[in-house]
Design a protein around this motif. Sequence first.
Motif, short mmCIF file in Angstrom:
data_model
loop_
_atom_site.label_atom_id
_atom_site.label_comp_id
_atom_site.label_asym_id
_atom_site.label_seq_id
_atom_site.Cartn_x
_atom_site.Cartn_y
_atom_site.Cartn_z
N ALA A 1 -44.24 41.16 -17.10
CA ALA A 1 -45.14 40.67 -18.14
C ALA A 1 -44.40 39.75 -19.10
N GLN A 2 -43.16 40.09 -19.39
CA GLN A 2 -42.31 39.23 -20.21
C GLN A 2 -40.86 39.63 -20.03
N VAL A 3 -39.98 38.67 -20.33
CA VAL A 3 -38.53 38.90 -20.28
C VAL A 3 -37.97 38.48 -21.63
N THR A 4 -37.38 39.41 -22.34
CA THR A 4 -36.88 39.12 -23.69
C THR A 4 -35.43 39.56 -23.80
N VAL A 5 -34.72 38.84 -24.65
CA VAL A 5 -33.32 39.19 -24.93
C VAL A 5 -33.29 40.25 -26.01
N VAL A 6 -32.57 41.31 -25.76
CA VAL A 6 -32.42 42.39 -26.74
C VAL A 6 -30.92 42.66 -26.91
N GLY A 7 -30.58 43.45 -27.92
CA GLY A 7 -29.18 43.85 -28.06
C GLY A 7 -28.39 42.98 -29.02
N SER A 8 -27.08 43.16 -28.95
CA SER A 8 -26.19 42.58 -29.96
C SER A 8 -26.09 41.06 -29.88
N TYR A 9 -26.31 40.47 -28.70
CA TYR A 9 -26.21 39.01 -28.61
C TYR A 9 -27.28 38.35 -29.47
N LEU B 1 -29.25 31.92 -19.90
CA LEU B 1 -30.34 32.88 -20.13
C LEU B 1 -31.70 32.25 -19.84
N ARG B 2 -31.86 31.00 -20.17
CA ARG B 2 -33.14 30.33 -19.88
C ARG B 2 -33.38 30.26 -18.37
N GLU B 3 -32.31 29.97 -17.63
CA GLU B 3 -32.45 29.92 -16.18
C GLU B 3 -32.76 31.31 -15.60
N VAL B 4 -32.12 32.33 -16.15
CA VAL B 4 -32.40 33.70 -15.69
C VAL B 4 -33.86 34.05 -15.94
N ASN B 5 -34.34 33.71 -17.11
CA ASN B 5 -35.73 34.01 -17.46
C ASN B 5 -36.70 33.36 -16.47
N GLN B 6 -36.47 32.10 -16.17
CA GLN B 6 -37.37 31.40 -15.27
C GLN B 6 -37.33 31.99 -13.86
N ARG B 7 -36.14 32.34 -13.38
CA ARG B 7 -36.01 32.85 -12.03
C ARG B 7 -36.58 34.26 -11.89
N VAL B 8 -36.43 35.08 -12.93
CA VAL B 8 -36.97 36.43 -12.87
C VAL B 8 -38.50 36.39 -12.82
N LEU B 9 -39.11 35.48 -13.57
CA LEU B 9 -40.57 35.40 -13.60
C LEU B 9 -41.14 34.87 -12.29
N LYS B 10 -40.29 34.25 -11.45
CA LYS B 10 -40.78 33.68 -10.20
C LYS B 10 -40.60 34.61 -9.00
N VAL B 11 -40.09 35.80 -9.20
CA VAL B 11 -39.91 36.72 -8.08
C VAL B 11 -41.28 37.10 -7.55
N PRO B 12 -41.52 36.99 -6.24
CA PRO B 12 -42.87 37.24 -5.69
C PRO B 12 -43.22 38.73 -5.68
N SER B 13 -44.50 38.99 -5.65
CA SER B 13 -45.00 40.36 -5.63
C SER B 13 -44.99 40.90 -4.21
N THR B 14 -45.18 42.22 -4.12
CA THR B 14 -45.19 42.90 -2.82
C THR B 14 -46.46 43.73 -2.71
N PRO B 15 -46.88 44.07 -1.48
CA PRO B 15 -48.09 44.91 -1.33
C PRO B 15 -47.84 46.34 -1.81
#
Length: 1011
Positions: free
Chosen positions: A158-166, A109-123
Amino acid sequence: MGPAPAGAKHRAAAGDPEVMELALEDTRQEGKKEYSKKCTLVGSPMESLLQPVKLSQAELYKEPTNEELNRLRETESLFHSSLLRLQVEELLKEVRLSEKKKERIDAFLREVNQRVLKVPSTPKTQLTDQTWLPAGVRVPLHQVPYTVKGSFCFLPPAQVTVVGSYLLGTCVRPDINVDMAVTMPKELLQDKDGLNQRYFRKRALYLAQLAHHLGQDPFFGSVRFSYTNGCHLKPSLLLRPHGKDERLVTVRLHPCPPPDFFRLCRLLPSKNNVRSAWYRGQSPPGDGSPEPPTPHYNTWVLQDMALESHVQLLSTVLGSALGLKDGVALLKVWLRQRELDKGLGGFSGFLVSMLVAFLVSTRKIHTTMSGYQVLRSVLVIQFLNIRQKTTTDLTVNGISLCLSSDPSLPALADFHQAFSVVFLDSSGCLNLCADVTASTYHQVQHEARLSMALLDSRADDGFQFLLMTPKPVIRAFDHVLHLHPLSRLQAACHRLKLWPELQDLGGDYVSAALGSLTTLLEQGLGSRLHLLAHSRPPVLEWDISQDPPKHRDSGTLTLGLLLRPEGLTSVLELGPEANQPEAADFRQFWGFRSELRRFQDGAIREAVVWEAASMAQKRLIPHQVVTHLLALHADIPDTCVHYVGGLLDALIQSPKETSSTGEEALAAAVRCYDDLSRLLWGLEGLPLTVSAVQGAHPVLRYTEVFPPTPVWPAYSFYDHLREQASLLPRPDKPCPAYVEPMTVVCHLEGSGQWPQDAEAIRRVRAAFQLRLAELLTQQHGLQCRATAMHTDVLKDGFVFRIRVAYQREPQILREMRSPEGMISLRDTPASLRLERDTRQLPLLTSALHGLQQQHPAFSGVARLAKRWVRAQLLGEGLTDESLDLVVAALFLHPEPFTPPSSPQVGFLRFLLLISTFDWKNNPLIVNLNNELTVEEEVEIRSGFLAARRQLPVMVILTPQDRKNSVWTQDGPSPQILQQLVVLAAEALPVLEKQLMDPRGPGDIRVSMALL
């Protein structure tokens, strides 16, 4: 009748040390995945029997420690037995995540969080300009209509958070899914994005950009799309680890707006956010009529806004209360076994978590309760309306977590107008049960009712039936129908004028038509129907390079009908009198089927009469009702309705009577037997009066596979031998038909004139047989043939074999005289056989005859079971009586199901019982006429454990046979029983798969080896 638990499920008192050790051994074995496969009957029948543990005198009477005393107090207050506590604890260990796996998942999950935040923007581009998307990625949304206002550009979340039963610690194995909320930045959204699917289009494009970049990352083994709870407007992105951890976890990314971005007042159930002019391409009417509300559309937007607030609420309520978390886990297992949590409209684990939070907030349950108590409380209080002064049926009176008294908030009545089931969250604007249909909620209530009856019975196998027994639709419902192809539901929506629903649901014509179709069928089936449930297979995930599946590709819509046996076979639908205003509605509902009829009381009423001559056809009247109503009101032809209710009837039909399954022939034989009984009772001239006449043949208990047909001899085919009063077949004529005689036991009254010698009694009985034949011929003109052992009587084409019985004869056969002249009683083969044939078999036939009167499907199930067993060439080792008793157990002890109302579902449960019951370590107790008390059943099981080595491999006990298993003494052998178990285990999934195939089951005879 559900499967028995592995190991010794039946025990004596919970305080017995030997019993406690057995229970511990049992629960250890339940956790092994392959145990059921290994529990076969190989070799000696005594192999792998559970044996009591021998304890020394000091160990047996050792004082309990303080820890043991505290545990016993907890067990007494929180559970109803030590065995149940052990089973629940063992189950929770199996479904919880281990700490090692949690560490690996957290790292992923930590790796997923870091990779999602690094996705580049588009015009920034217009929403309709999607040329910037890479060639290998498709938008996971049906963009219909395609034209929509607004612009889009991808910005890092803006942020990536874990939600749900886990995060809450309530997720259950085997499928571990972790939900992550990906909050889209405010700059990406506009205030009016709630209109006309703009928000959902941006959400889908956001997912497509994430999928493109994460799909190129070698860190992920799988990147695919799926729908969130089956909602086609809310896709999610599934991420799985690479390599050996690919099945460890599935991370689901859910894009969502910032909290409170959309104003709640615009998303109330009475508001419209999908304009008709945009969706339908039509200009708004000029009469000033308002736009139709879009409550489901609004709810789906609110759900994304409330992801984090719901997790915070559940975290606050559950907190460190381990009992509440255990209760949520048990409720999830309970729902999963009943397939109630699948797809759009299912009762998900999130909903039960919120229900637990509601009951905690209303002080119905306490944080100190055990998981078992939480399970009971939710089932009793929330679903069964017990201990409540007002009903808590969420389809009638909704509930709310909202504590605010703000008058601007909508009332519960407003939500009831828009939704079938109402349960509001803490905001007072979001209905958590918006997607739950009334049929699903009623099914949950039905299952809760069955579960509570099972728990209140305090049966030792209650845990197994409650939480370990799957209940698929084909096994739980009497009749099942498949609607296929789903594209026909488009025409149904047009016919039913469901344009507002289609607009609200974004074109999902399956969901739009479902509520109207279930209401239509419930009204038409009326008193025949106990429960109607629907099942939609969850939409499978798809590759990011593929277009999302269309509505017609989502499989088959399956409806399950749980029928009432008392009203099932009625051929008449009685309507109102012709002069009543309701008559017009009745005619409109039934169409050309409705007609005026005059009844015996002189009333002239509207009525519908269904064509059904035999009992098999009457059982399938729901098929006629369903196809007629769907074609009349929804434009769904009968070719699209694949009805599964009588496909197995062909296996018990005679070649000459293809429209009947033999119930009429059996009933005719029983009526003839009743007439013969009255004649025997009224005979004059017998030295002793008749004290009882009892049947002792499968025909007389309605379980003969192919019942005898009456045969009258053609006298031209015979030579008449006057001296012997006989007919001799002529050699040049066809061979006479064989008529199987039906055994009838005729008991004579006791008298001091009866001899006390066995041989003399046989001679006296022979004289009675001769006299009986003479009197029947003289007084009633019946053709009779008497022998020393029986008298054959031809009546109305049937042959009855009457056996005279004297009640003390078995006891006299037991008398053994010693050389000293002492008399002792000892069972002999002759005495046991005589008692079985003259006392036990008539009693069994009488009891099963009564069972048939209570449950009309018993006959069909028993005959299908015998047909199948004999087709497997195993009939030699299994008596008719033993198979009849196994089938009777399905009706007398149907847990966790209801008693079958159709031969089809009864036969499936017969295969389930044969293949899963622990024949080595448990007796099958068939409580005929409900004569046994709970204490007596416990005593029977204790006796079984003590005498197991002397009993046959298959033990079936009844109130009249509590120790010896009379009907299985001569078979089956361990090898035959093993083969039967294996064949049943193989046949059950094959048959269920065929019956659930909407394209048709093919030839059932071939698949079941009934050639």
